[in-house]
Design an enzyme around this catalytic site. Structure first.
Site, PDB file in Angstrom:
ATOM      1  CG  HIS A 107      18.995 -52.765  12.046  1.00  0.00           C
ATOM      2  ND1 HIS A 107      19.364 -52.083  10.920  1.00  0.00           N
ATOM      3  CD2 HIS A 107      17.645 -52.756  12.058  1.00  0.00           C
ATOM      4  CE1 HIS A 107      18.278 -51.691  10.269  1.00  0.00           C
ATOM      5  NE2 HIS A 107      17.222 -52.087  10.948  1.00  0.00           N
ATOM      6  CB  CYS A 108      17.911 -48.808  16.198  1.00  0.00           C
ATOM      7  SG  CYS A 108      16.619 -48.184  17.273  1.00  0.00           S
ATOM      8  CB  THR A 109      13.385 -52.484  15.163  1.00  0.00           C
ATOM      9  OG1 THR A 109      13.255 -52.438  16.580  1.00  0.00           O
ATOM     10  CG2 THR A 109      14.123 -53.743  14.772  1.00  0.00           C
TER      11      THR A 109
END
Length: 116
Positions: free
Chosen positions: A101-103
């Site tokens: 999951h890329c912030t």
């Protein structure tokens, strides 16, 4: 500085603008595209075993092209997850070929947006 060559300055300016445009375009495409979210089920599957101890993940083995493949069950989405998929705790979805999951994007990276 470009010294006595003003053409080099123009060239570097154009290359910089092209690279920045490509970077921002890839960022927007990755942020707005579907990462490969697997649809949830409203009810548990009929073949879900009832004798699984608490804290254990039910596993079902299926044959795909003659190869036995284990499928893990997702209790949140109530589905048998395909191989290499995982449940993202931030997005609360199962994602096909889940990477992370890329912030920075606010989105998962999966099978459908990995190339961007």
């Amino acid at each position: 500085t470009t010294g006595n060559n003003p053409g080099l300055g123009i060239f570097l300016f154009v290359v910089t603008k092209v690279l920045v445009t490509m970077t921002i375009s890839a960022w927007i495409l990755a942020a707005l595209s579907d990462p490969g979210i697997i649809p949830r089920s409203e009810t548990p599957p009929a073949d879900l075993p009832v004798d699984v101890p608490p804290g254990h993940i039910p596993v079902k083995e299926v044959a795909i092209n003659g190869v036995i493949v284990p499928l893990n069950y997702c209790r949140t989405c109530q589905i048998w997850r395909p191989t290499r998929s995982s449940h993202c705790r931030i997005c609360d979805n199962c994602v096909e070929s889940f990477d992370h999951h890329c912030t920075w994007l606010g989105n998962c990276i999966g099978s459908r947006n990995y190339g961007w």
